[in-house]
Design a protein around this motif. Structure first.
Motif, short mmCIF file in Angstrom:
data_model
loop_
_atom_site.label_atom_id
_atom_site.label_comp_id
_atom_site.label_asym_id
_atom_site.label_seq_id
_atom_site.Cartn_x
_atom_site.Cartn_y
_atom_site.Cartn_z
N PHE A 96 -22.30 33.08 -2.32
CA PHE A 96 -22.59 33.09 -0.88
C PHE A 96 -24.01 32.61 -0.63
O PHE A 96 -24.87 32.67 -1.52
CB PHE A 96 -22.36 34.47 -0.25
CG PHE A 96 -23.29 35.57 -0.72
CD1 PHE A 96 -24.49 35.82 -0.09
CD2 PHE A 96 -22.93 36.38 -1.78
CE1 PHE A 96 -25.33 36.84 -0.50
CE2 PHE A 96 -23.76 37.40 -2.22
CZ PHE A 96 -24.96 37.63 -1.57
N SER A 152 -21.11 22.21 -3.57
CA SER A 152 -20.11 22.13 -2.51
C SER A 152 -20.44 23.08 -1.38
O SER A 152 -20.24 22.75 -0.20
CB SER A 152 -18.72 22.46 -3.09
OG SER A 152 -18.32 21.51 -4.04
N LEU A 153 -20.92 24.27 -1.71
CA LEU A 153 -21.20 25.27 -0.69
C LEU A 153 -22.28 24.78 0.27
O LEU A 153 -22.11 24.81 1.49
CB LEU A 153 -21.64 26.58 -1.35
CG LEU A 153 -22.05 27.71 -0.41
CD1 LEU A 153 -20.86 28.17 0.43
CD2 LEU A 153 -22.62 28.89 -1.18
N LEU A 203 -13.85 28.53 2.42
CA LEU A 203 -15.15 28.89 2.96
C LEU A 203 -14.95 29.84 4.13
O LEU A 203 -14.23 29.52 5.08
CB LEU A 203 -15.91 27.65 3.42
CG LEU A 203 -17.32 27.90 3.97
CD1 LEU A 203 -18.26 28.35 2.85
CD2 LEU A 203 -17.87 26.65 4.65
N GLN A 255 -21.08 21.81 2.41
CA GLN A 255 -20.07 22.18 3.39
C GLN A 255 -20.69 22.97 4.54
O GLN A 255 -20.38 22.75 5.71
CB GLN A 255 -18.98 23.01 2.73
CG GLN A 255 -17.82 23.36 3.67
CD GLN A 255 -17.06 22.14 4.13
OE1 GLN A 255 -16.52 21.41 3.31
NE2 GLN A 255 -17.03 21.92 5.43
N VAL A 256 -21.58 23.91 4.20
CA VAL A 256 -22.24 24.70 5.24
C VAL A 256 -23.10 23.80 6.13
O VAL A 256 -23.10 23.94 7.36
CB VAL A 256 -23.09 25.83 4.62
CG1 VAL A 256 -23.99 26.49 5.67
CG2 VAL A 256 -22.18 26.88 3.98
N PHE A 305 -20.37 25.98 -7.95
CA PHE A 305 -19.91 26.00 -6.57
C PHE A 305 -21.03 25.63 -5.60
O PHE A 305 -20.78 25.28 -4.45
CB PHE A 305 -19.41 27.39 -6.17
CG PHE A 305 -18.44 28.01 -7.13
CD1 PHE A 305 -17.20 27.43 -7.35
CD2 PHE A 305 -18.76 29.17 -7.80
CE1 PHE A 305 -16.29 28.02 -8.22
CE2 PHE A 305 -17.86 29.76 -8.67
CZ PHE A 305 -16.63 29.19 -8.88
N ALA A 334 -19.52 32.32 2.50
CA ALA A 334 -19.12 32.57 1.11
C ALA A 334 -17.88 31.78 0.77
O ALA A 334 -17.03 31.52 1.64
CB ALA A 334 -18.87 34.06 0.88
N PHE A 335 -17.77 31.40 -0.49
CA PHE A 335 -16.54 30.82 -1.02
C PHE A 335 -15.68 31.94 -1.59
O PHE A 335 -16.17 32.82 -2.31
CB PHE A 335 -16.84 29.82 -2.14
CG PHE A 335 -17.02 28.40 -1.68
CD1 PHE A 335 -16.31 27.90 -0.60
CD2 PHE A 335 -17.87 27.55 -2.37
CE1 PHE A 335 -16.46 26.58 -0.19
CE2 PHE A 335 -18.04 26.23 -1.97
CZ PHE A 335 -17.33 25.75 -0.88
N ARG A 361 -12.94 22.76 -6.08
CA ARG A 361 -13.22 22.85 -4.65
C ARG A 361 -11.95 22.88 -3.80
O ARG A 361 -11.90 23.52 -2.74
CB ARG A 361 -14.11 21.67 -4.22
CG ARG A 361 -14.42 21.63 -2.72
CD ARG A 361 -15.20 22.86 -2.26
NE ARG A 361 -15.40 22.89 -0.82
CZ ARG A 361 -14.58 23.50 0.04
NH1 ARG A 361 -13.48 24.10 -0.40
NH2 ARG A 361 -14.86 23.49 1.32
#
Length: 410
Positions: A221, A273-274, A165, A277-278, A270, A208-209, A160
């Protein structure tokens, strides 16, 4: 995107000539891999790494498999050397014996992969190489052991801390938008107009990452709909004639599509975390948002019903069966049978609600009879839910789901 992330992306972006376009080194591959592993100088190592990657880029599947077999069988751990190092370490646990043990315990192919990654553009090439390995190595234990080395290294390279992002909007570069269309794995994007409807309205978001070494390649994404309440139909969510709402009025953020983009990064997680975070970023931007849910497919439901000899006579029966499947159908290791359920429950979500007639597409009807599920992300409970799921396979579920799963009948 934060200033730091922007700087990080710029600093690490590296331009390169695609592999396979340079002069081909005709030496046997075992000689090249031995040279790269043993190289002590940077110039010599980069030349050998470039030669291997150039050669690999021109291989057919048979040659690729032979290359993987060479790494798996000839660049692996030396058991005798490992035993000897362990014996020395057991006699005196000092720095030198520990270093020798670590060196003996690591297969040379791990160092080979690291050194391959020292030339510009190599990270992208190695991700593609692992995709080939997963495709060509099925059923071969030695090649799957080699894949563990790729996974071990990728888990560090793509952790991460290195990911950036980025929001994806209708104003994003066309080559990025083309990849969003190509990589969408849940609800196919049929046209540029379809993509516009998912990105341009004020109540739609996409994130998206990216990795600094692959700045033009999304890794994963998520598409987000901002709504007034929890939705129960993907067709209604994506309707052409729907009326957009002001983002500031939205009370619910719906993660309705999450797509992994790189086959070579399979099993490198991922998504957890995605989503978190979003959710955090949207909460900061839109304080009225109180609920974070998915609208997710149930890809294994129809297969499970067929295997169990079950049929749903009406929508309510389908909801009962879907709830039962999601919370009670298990794999031999005790984890949920459904892959999407494993993903979200492993991230700390709970099974919140199920809906019949939620996906009327051919794909939706085939995989789940049209049923879909909301997974709720309560960020205050996500860590607790994750811990219970990880340690005891306990499925977090709403009272409604618990009642549905307990009801008898089809």
């Amino acid at each position: 995107m934060s200033l730091f992330a922007d700087i990080l992306s710029t600093v690490f972006e590296r331009r390169y000539v695609p592999f396979g376009l340079g002069r081909v080194d005709s030496r046997p591959l075992p000689d090249l891999t031995a040279e790269l592993i043993g190289a002590s100088g940077e110039v010599t190592g980069q030349a050998a790494a470039r030669a291997i990657l150039d050669r690999y880029a021109g291989m057919d599947d048979a040659a690729k498999r032979a290359f993987f077999t060479h790494l798996a069988r000839e660049r692996t751990i030396d058991p005798a050397a490992l035993r000897a190092a362990l014996e020395v370490y057991e006699k005196g646990e000092d720095k030198a014996s520990y270093r020798a043990l670590m060196q003996a315990a690591e297969p040379p192919r791990q160092e080979l992969i690291r050194r391959l990654n020292q030339v510009p553009g190599a990270t992208r090439a190695l991700v593609a190489m692992r995709a080939d390995l997963l495709r060509l190595g099925r059923g071969d234990d030695a090649l799957m052991a080699l894949d563990m080395d790729f996974r071990h290294l990728f888990a560090s390279w793509f952790n991460r801390g290195f990911l950036v992002l980025r929001p994806i909007s209708w104003e994003s570069p066309a080559h990025i938008l083309e990849k969003i269309i190509a990589y969408e794995a849940v609800h196919a994007i049929d046209s540029w107009d379809d993509l516009r409807r998912r990105l341009q309205p004020a109540d739609r978001r996409c994130f998206a990452f990216f990795h600094p070494a692959m700045p033009d390649e999304p890794l994963i994404f998520v598409e987000v709909a901002l709504t007034d309440g929890v939705p129960g139909s993907i067709q209604a969510l994506l309707a052409e004639d729907r009326k957009a709402m002001h983002a500031r009025d939205a009370k619910c953020a719906v993660f309705y599509s999450i797509s992994n983009c790189q086959a070579g990064l399979a099993s490198i997680s991922f998504g957890n975390s995605l989503i978190k975070q979003v959710a955090a970023d949207l909460s900061a931007e839109l304080p009225a948002l109180k609920t974070f849910v998915t609208l997710s497919p149930i890809p294994g439901l129809s297969r499970w019903m067929e295997a169990e000899g079950l049929k749903a006579k009406d929508d309510e029966a389908l909801r009962r069966l879907a709830a039962r499947y999601l919370v009670k159908a298990k794999r031999p290791d005790g984890s949920p049978l459904d892959p999407v359920a494993r993903f979200h429950l492993g991230n700390g979500a709970q099974v919140h609600a199920v809906h019949a007639g939620a996906d009327t597409s051919d794909k939706g009807r085939k995989q789940s009879g049209g049923a879909m599920v909301n997974y709720l992300y309560d960020l205050s409970k996500a860590a607790q839910n994750h811990e219970r799921f990880a340690t005891a396979q306990e499925v977090a579920q709403s009272a409604e789901i618990r009642a549905l799963a307990a009801e008898k009948g089809q």
